[in-house]
Design a protein around this motif. Structure first.
Motif, short mmCIF file in Angstrom:
data_model
loop_
_atom_site.label_atom_id
_atom_site.label_comp_id
_atom_site.label_asym_id
_atom_site.label_seq_id
_atom_site.Cartn_x
_atom_site.Cartn_y
_atom_site.Cartn_z
N LYS A 97 0.81 -1.17 -0.02
CA LYS A 97 -0.03 0.02 0.11
C LYS A 97 0.86 1.11 0.04
O LYS A 97 0.45 2.30 -0.70
CB LYS A 97 -0.89 0.02 1.12
CG LYS A 97 -1.79 1.33 1.13
CD LYS A 97 -2.67 1.41 2.54
CE LYS A 97 -3.49 2.23 2.58
NZ LYS A 97 -4.29 2.56 3.60
N ASN A 98 1.88 1.10 0.58
CA ASN A 98 2.93 2.56 0.87
C ASN A 98 3.62 2.62 -0.39
O ASN A 98 3.77 3.76 -0.80
CB ASN A 98 3.71 2.24 2.08
CG ASN A 98 3.01 2.26 3.34
OD1 ASN A 98 1.75 2.57 3.47
ND2 ASN A 98 3.62 1.66 4.25
N ILE A 134 12.90 10.06 0.46
CA ILE A 134 13.69 10.82 1.28
C ILE A 134 12.62 11.10 2.52
O ILE A 134 11.77 11.80 2.60
CB ILE A 134 14.38 12.02 0.88
CG1 ILE A 134 15.21 11.58 -0.24
CG2 ILE A 134 15.26 12.88 1.92
CD1 ILE A 134 15.78 12.80 -1.05
N THR A 135 13.32 10.76 3.85
CA THR A 135 12.47 10.99 5.11
C THR A 135 12.47 12.56 5.18
O THR A 135 13.34 13.33 5.15
CB THR A 135 13.11 10.66 6.42
OG1 THR A 135 13.42 9.06 6.14
CG2 THR A 135 12.28 10.80 7.65
N GLY A 136 10.77 12.88 5.32
CA GLY A 136 10.63 14.26 5.63
C GLY A 136 10.56 15.31 4.37
O GLY A 136 10.32 16.44 4.19
N TYR A 137 10.59 14.47 2.91
CA TYR A 137 10.58 15.19 1.63
C TYR A 137 9.24 15.64 1.46
O TYR A 137 8.48 16.64 1.36
CB TYR A 137 11.17 14.34 0.59
CG TYR A 137 11.05 15.01 -0.58
CD1 TYR A 137 12.21 15.92 -0.96
CD2 TYR A 137 10.09 15.01 -1.64
CE1 TYR A 137 12.22 16.56 -2.26
CE2 TYR A 137 9.88 15.62 -2.85
CZ TYR A 137 10.98 16.31 -3.20
OH TYR A 137 10.90 17.04 -4.49
N LEU A 167 0.56 9.04 3.31
CA LEU A 167 2.07 9.03 3.42
C LEU A 167 2.62 9.34 4.48
O LEU A 167 3.85 9.07 4.54
CB LEU A 167 2.23 9.37 2.05
CG LEU A 167 1.94 8.81 0.64
CD1 LEU A 167 2.33 9.54 -0.39
CD2 LEU A 167 2.67 7.38 0.41
N LEU A 168 2.16 10.47 5.01
CA LEU A 168 2.74 11.15 6.06
C LEU A 168 2.71 10.18 7.52
O LEU A 168 3.50 10.67 8.31
CB LEU A 168 2.13 12.65 6.44
CG LEU A 168 2.41 13.68 5.50
CD1 LEU A 168 1.59 14.85 5.63
CD2 LEU A 168 3.79 14.23 5.56
N ALA A 169 1.85 9.54 7.41
CA ALA A 169 1.54 8.73 8.67
C ALA A 169 2.38 7.31 8.58
O ALA A 169 2.37 6.72 9.70
CB ALA A 169 0.11 8.63 8.91
N CYS A 170 2.75 7.01 7.31
CA CYS A 170 3.32 5.56 7.16
C CYS A 170 4.66 5.48 7.28
O CYS A 170 5.44 6.64 7.46
CB CYS A 170 2.92 4.87 5.86
SG CYS A 170 3.76 5.66 4.53
N GLU A 171 5.31 4.22 7.38
CA GLU A 171 6.59 4.07 7.47
C GLU A 171 7.02 3.82 5.68
O GLU A 171 6.51 3.26 5.27
CB GLU A 171 7.05 2.66 8.04
CG GLU A 171 6.91 2.83 9.44
CD GLU A 171 7.92 3.45 10.15
OE1 GLU A 171 9.05 3.77 9.52
OE2 GLU A 171 7.69 3.97 11.25
N LEU A 172 7.92 4.74 5.35
CA LEU A 172 8.40 4.86 4.05
C LEU A 172 9.16 3.70 3.54
O LEU A 172 9.91 2.95 4.32
CB LEU A 172 9.27 6.04 3.38
CG LEU A 172 8.54 7.37 3.79
CD1 LEU A 172 9.86 8.50 3.85
CD2 LEU A 172 7.60 7.79 2.91
#
Length: 642
Positions: free
Chosen positions: A209-210, A230-233, A288-293
């Motif tokens: 899903k992610n 990228i984390t935070g992008y 997407l903001l709540a999931c683990e990338l």
């Protein structure tokens, strides 16, 4: 009194009736809105939805810059390499190294890059970013890792290196229907439907899903997958706006800031913004903001699953990232590559036309929504989040309004009319005709414009190479409209008349003879300070002589012409060939083109309309002793006297 009372009662009844109608319309609108919501809910009833996800706080001190297309110039000195967002452009010890599953970018990384542009310099004038990108030559192919060390010091020779990888690059630019690097429209639609379903539903695999959410966001925005991981992008305030009820990404064209001018105000310009805003679906960003990338291996695994389930063996990251540009430029009604470049953030040197055009924000959003409608024809993707917002114009920072240019032309006519002697009248008339020439051709206003042997006044053609570097073949054809032909013939006669009256100025006489014979001389000339020699007109001369009328770099004429051709509905390919914004191997008169010279010739009628709107059809060049000015037609004078 009784009559007044009846009248008052009637007006009260009308007011009450209007209120009832207004209330009925309001109720009907509310019911329709409710029906739309019910219909949308019914369409999505089979898809299980999670409650709105809680956002994770982004890590501090993330080094992510806002998107400015002017920063990504893709220019390289001769001893450096160009990099891109390909999967294998990171160091070898990075997790993003080349993998066997990445069929698109497993070969040597290549990119199109440009050598530094050659521009002319003038006293008192600053070379803008827009002028610099307007002077780039055709790009060369740059390797991420040079296959041969000798290539590092001989980049220009790569333009004739017909390697297989360069052939792929050329085919990608041409975007032919047979190009396997593109998907067909049905393939894009099937892919979009699968990504939308997996990203919005409660599937068994949260990782899938992610992955689907990341790829879907890339597909509808053109943002690189590599950046989105990228984390935070995602959600970074320099790129994303997540305030209020609307989410959107924003990017800047990077237009040069206009200098203060006594002669021009803000209202004289067409555009006042260089920011493009693309709306985003709230549910997708929140998820997407709540999931683990996911990691790259998760993306490649999910891609392999999609290739198998959809029957798309050519599916790759690159095809997903370029999907929006392809659909906008090829499958969206009434859209074209220029709009696709603006929406998809094509780097400035690859799309200089973005900086010479003018568009309304609502029109850009309408094209974007239409492209997503093409994508979602096989799915239940909700497009109601895309709604119009406040109107603003975006594009060229130096395109003047038609009314402003009309006023400038009239002031130049009066300025030439007020000449106090023959020599001053000659120079002012020459500058006036120089501006007319630029406004009715759109040429780059560089030194020595309009060689006589390149101007065919009988057939109405101008062949011009208006870049400073003449060794590079960049000639193009521009059709001449009747008004411009008339002005150039009158100016040639004006030169001959000046020659007859000043027969003792032998050098001037010899130069005018060369012009009459069609030799290697520019038609438009200025008298030197000694008044005994004719010299070519430079842009700096035009600027300094007319600074009291318009205190702006004369390059504004080119911005004006392009925006006017767009406004008159000229076909994009014809605008590009007349202005000189054609991309490599996509020339209108190139080997892959089916356009004829007759098509280009028809643009002359548009130039004639522009001439009429500017009042140039009524202006006539007269010799100094006759009327002592550049006057208006005798018919116009007679009409005014009547």
């Amino acid at each position: 009194m009784k009559k007044k009372k009846v009248t008052k009662d009637n007006s009260d009844e009308k007011a009450k009736h209007k209120d009832k109608i207004k209330k009925a319309k309001s109720d009907a609108k509310a019911k329709l809105s409710q029906i739309e919501k019910i219909a949308t809910a019914y369409q999505n009833a089979h898809v299980l939805q999670k409650p709105r996800a809680q956002r994770k706080k982004p890590p501090k001190n993330i080094k992510i810059k806002a998107i400015n297309l002017a920063d990504d110039t893709s220019t390289s000195p001769l001893d450096s390499t160009a990099t891109s967002h390909n999967w294998n452009t990171m160091p070898d010890n990075d997790a993003w190294g080349s993998t066997h599953d990445d069929i698109e970018n497993s070969a040597t990384t290549v990119d199109l890059a440009f050598l530094e542009a050659n521009t002319e310099s003038y006293e008192g004038l600053r070379t803008s970013f827009e002028e610099r990108i307007d002077h780039y030559e055709a790009p060369y192919v740059s390797y991420g890792e040079y296959p041969n060390p000798l290539i590092k010091n001989s980049i220009p020779l790569q333009t004739i290196d017909l390697s297989l990888q360069q052939s792929y690059m050329s085919q990608r630019n041409l975007a032919l229907n047979s190009n396997t690097r593109l998907l067909c429209v049905a393939g894009y639609q099937a892919l979009f439907a699968a990504l939308n379903q997996d990203a919005s539903a409660l599937t068994e695999s949260e990782t899938h899903k992610n992955c689907a959410g990341i790829l879907l966001l890339s597909m509808i925005t053109g943002l690189p997958v590599k950046s989105l991981l990228i984390t935070g992008y995602i959600g970074h305030p320099g790129i994303f706006n997540l305030e209020g009820k609307r989410y959107y990404i924003k990017h800047s064209l990077g237009i040069t800031t206009r200098s203060n001018s006594q002669t021009l105000t803000k209202k004289d310009y067409e555009n006042h913004s260089d920011t493009i805003k693309i709306p985003l679906p709230l549910w997708l960003i929140d998820n997407l903001l709540a999931c683990e990338l996911p990691e790259k291996k998760d993306i490649t695994t999910y891609l392999a699953t999609l290739r198998s389930s959809l029957g798309l063996p050519y599916l790759s990251i690159n095809r997903i990232e370029t999907a929006l540009h392809v659909v906008l430029s090829r499958y969206t009604p009434n859209c074209h590559e220029h709009i696709a470049d603006i929406i998809c953030r094509t780097p400035a040197p690859h799309a200089p036309a973005m900086y010479y055009s003018s568009h309304i924000s609502e029109m850009i959003i309408a094209h974007y929504k239409s492209a997503l409608s093409v994508f979602s024809s096989l799915s239940s993707f909700d497009l109601t989040y895309i709604t119009p917002w406040h109107k603003y114009t975006v594009g060229s920072g130096f395109a003047l309004k038609l009314e402003t240019v009309h006023t400038i032309i009239n002031e130049m006519k009066i300025w030439a009319d007020q000449s106090i002697n023959d020599d001053e009248h000659f120079n002012r008339t020459s500058i006036f005709v120089w501006f007319v020439f630029c406004l009715l051709t759109g040429v780059r206003p560089n030194n020595g414009l309009g060689k006589v042997y390149n101007i065919d006044l009988d057939m109405g053609w101008l062949e011009i190479n208006d870049k400073p570097v003449k060794k590079v073949k960049s000639d193009r054809l521009i059709p001449l409209c009747p008004t411009l032909i008339h002005h150039l013939i009158d100016y040639r006669d004006y030169l001959i008349d000046y020659q007859i009256k000043h027969q003792t100025k032998h050098d001037i006489s010899a130069t005018i003879d060369d012009i009459r014979l069609g030799n290697d001389e520019a038609l438009l000339k200025l008298l030197s300070e000694s008044t005994f020699i004719l010299k070519d007109i430079k842009r700096g001369d035009a600027y300094h002589m007319t600074k009291e009328i318009i205190d702006a770099n004369p390059y504004w004429t080119r911005h004006f012409v392009r925006t006017q051709l767009e406004r008159h509905g000229v076909q994009l390919s014809l605008i590009n060939t007349v202005i000189g914004h054609e991309k490599a191997r996509q020339e209108v008169l190139g080997r892959f083109s089916s356009t004829s010279k007759a098509d280009i010739k028809r643009v002359a009628s548009i130039f004639e309309q522009i001439a009429e709107q500017l009042g140039l059809t009524d202006i006539k060049i007269d010799n100094y002793p006759l009327l002592n000015h550049v006057g208006i037609n005798s018919t116009e004078v007679g009409h005014a006297n009547r």
